[in-house]
Structure formats: C-alpha cells, structure tokens
Design an enzyme around this catalytic site. Structure first.
Site, PDB file in Angstrom:
ATOM      1  N   GLU A  35      10.238  85.864  35.851  1.00  8.20           N
ATOM      2  CA  GLU A  35      12.227  85.771  35.645  1.00  8.20           C
ATOM      3  C   GLU A  35      12.583  87.225  36.417  1.00  8.20           C
ATOM      4  OE1 GLU A  35      14.759  83.958  35.588  1.00  8.20           O
ATOM      5  OE2 GLU A  35      14.164  83.226  33.363  1.00  8.20           O
ATOM      6  N   THR A  37      21.362  82.259  39.514  1.00  8.77           N
ATOM      7  CA  THR A  37      22.084  83.250  38.116  1.00  8.77           C
ATOM      8  C   THR A  37      22.198  84.383  38.487  1.00  8.77           C
ATOM      9  OG1 THR A  37      19.634  82.225  37.388  1.00  8.77           O
ATOM     10  CG2 THR A  37      20.061  83.751  35.735  1.00  8.77           C
TER      11      THR A  37
END
Length: 323
Positions: free
Chosen positions: A139, A198
């Site tokens: 991530e 993101t």
C-alpha cells in the site's frame, strides 16, 4: 521469524482479493469493508532464481510498474521473502479487476492477493495478522503512506477497524478488529469513470483541523460504532457523517452534491466518498431501497452526461481467498 517457514513443494498458487470501501464516512484511515463486485487476482509461481519478479499484467490495467519495489503486488513480497529466509523466489502475474484511482482499494487488493497466494505455498503459512504487515508495504508503494483501511477488509472480509502503532521501525504495526454488520444493510456503489490518485487526494487534506470539528467527528465515530453493534439504523444515519475529509474532497468528484442529494432524498442511511474517490457509496436498509437509491444516483450521472457504473450488494462480503 527468520527461517521459521519453508516451501510446501507446490509450484504455484492463485488468489483473489476483493475491492473495498475505506474511511466509511467517519473512520478516515481506520474503517473499511469489502465489496466483491470487483477485485484483483494474483498468480504466484515459485522460481529457483531467488528473485521477486513480475510476469504478465492483464485486465483493466496493463501499464503497472515492472520494478518489484514499486509495484504494490510485489513490494511487500520482497520483505516477506527476506524475513522468512526463503531461498526460492516468486514470479507474480496480476489480473487487475479494479480500475486505478477508483477509490475501491485497487492497490490494497493487488498487495493482498499476491501475498495471500505466496503465503499458501509455505509449509507453515502465516496468520492474517502477520500477512497484513507485508501488505501494508505494498500500500505504501502505491500511495506513499501507510494505511490499512483497504488492506484489512480485502484480507479479512467484512467490516474492519484497523489501527496503526507508529512505535515500530519501518512500517507500523496494525491491529485489526472485525466489526458487526447490521443484518439488513445493503450498499450501493457508483463509480464515475475518472481517475483520482490517492496521493493527490491525500495531498489536498489540511494538516490541522478545528478542535470543534475533531470533537464532533469523534462523537460521530463513537455513535457509529455503537449503532453497528446495536443494529440501530436511526443512530447509524445520524452518525455516518464526515465533517472533515468529505468537505475537502467533494469538489474532485463531478456532480457529487447532486448524487449525494439524490441518495439521501431516497432514504439512504448515508452517502459519501469511498476512499479517495471518485467512487461514491450509499447504505440502505433493504434491497428494494438500495435499487431505488442506485437508480436515483445513476439518473443524476445520466443527466450530467457522466460515464458511470453502479452496483447494489449485500454486505458483508468475503475477503481474500484461493482461486
């Protein structure tokens, strides 16, 4: 953990990890739930060269980084191999079923799927709690930050509360608690076909917030948790309101205000941004309510000439699993 685990003798494995909704209005970087309307699949082969490498990339996206340290599906696998003292390597092929920048946890799904598959090839597979630490590295490779609100539901399934401890070197440790999901709860997802990175969505967030907003958001989070355990839909509706992140990100999503209004007018429990967006999610108390809300949200996108797709689904959904 070094040398605790050896290879089982199997040469390959394939695993699927579902998409996920993160933040869930009141739980920025904390709350998430799995939505298996989409997901990523990883095929992992054992190699004799001792290297972590990337094979075929297929599906909705094919232009992912080939550098194993920069690809979410392999970044965590590098440390996984090192910590376990494995002599064999892994070659990972990825089938992307989640669009990039969709707000549906695509990077988390790739990271989880590859680790889940590789883990199944060990003679003594790690528990999910250990595996999640490596998925967190994947991530980070995608977003530049450590957050487990997509990883936890992609791995465990259902709805999760993932809290991080920063008193460890490197990636922080994560504690995951699975939360109850009210029995009547349905989810509507609407994905506008635009991409929001993101990193970009995190970059616009203010570093400081008013103390009064913090207090009110904390009250909402506490009430939200009580509502889940008590299956109190009225309290859920009153508390599932994001006072901090949604106001800063809503302008990134075309016609967000109109879509949200359409959902709430049709008795949605809540309607807000999934993760960093542009996907929007709404909750409903029944399948029929969910279908009505979905139709109303899609009607807004059609009137605005926006390209979008939508789903209605019962939650909770299962997490990562073998294929």
């Amino acid at each position: 953990m070094n040398n605790r685990t050896s290879m089982s003798g199997r040469k390959s494995a394939t695993a699927f990890a579902p998409a996920s909704v993160a933040n869930v209005a009141v739980g920025f970087d904390l709350l998430g739930f799995a939505v298996d309307v989409a997901g990523d699949t990883a095929h992992v082969e054992v190699t004799d060269d001792g290297e972590i490498s990337i094979g075929k990339i297929s599906g909705l996206i094919t232009s992912l980084p080939k550098d194993p340290e920069k690809n979410t599906a392999t970044a965590g696998l590098i440390k996984f191999k090192k910590d376990l003292g494995l002599k064999n390597g892994f070659r990972v092929s990825i089938e992307k079923g989640i669009p990039l920048g969709s707000g549906l946890g695509g990077s988390a799904a790739s990271s989880v799927a590859s680790l889940f598959a590789a883990n199944s090839l060990l003679s003594e597979p790690l528990e999910n709690a250990e595996l999640l630490q490596y998925a967190l590295i994947g991530e980070h490779a995608a977003s530049g930050s450590y957050h487990a609100d997509n990883i936890a539901p992609a791995l465990y399934g259902g709805m999760t509360l993932a809290t991080l401890s920063n008193n460890t070197p490197g990636a922080p440790s994560v504690t995951v608690n699975q939360l109850p999901v009210p029995t009547k709860l349905w989810c509507v997802l609407l994905h506008s076909q635009i991409e929001i990175e993101t990193k970009t969505a995190r970059g616009i967030l203010k570093k400081e917030i008013p103390f009064s907003a913090h207090l009110q958001q904390s009250a909402h989070l506490a009430s939200f948790m009580v509502a889940l355990f008590d299956e109190n839909y009225s309290l859920l509706k009153a508390s599932a309101k994001d006072l901090i992140v949604e106001p800063q990100r809503r302008h990134l999503i075309p016609s967000f205000d109109a879509i949200q209004a359409a959902a709430l007018t049709n008795d949605a429990i809540c309607c807000t941004i999934s993760g960093a967006g542009p996907t929007i999610f709404a909750w409903a108390k029944s399948e029929s309510d969910a279908k009505t809300i979905e139709a109303a949200m899609m009607q807004v996108t059609r009137s605005m000439n926006l390209k979008a797709q939508s789903w209605s689904l019962k939650i909770p959904c299962a997490g990562a699993r073998p294929v």
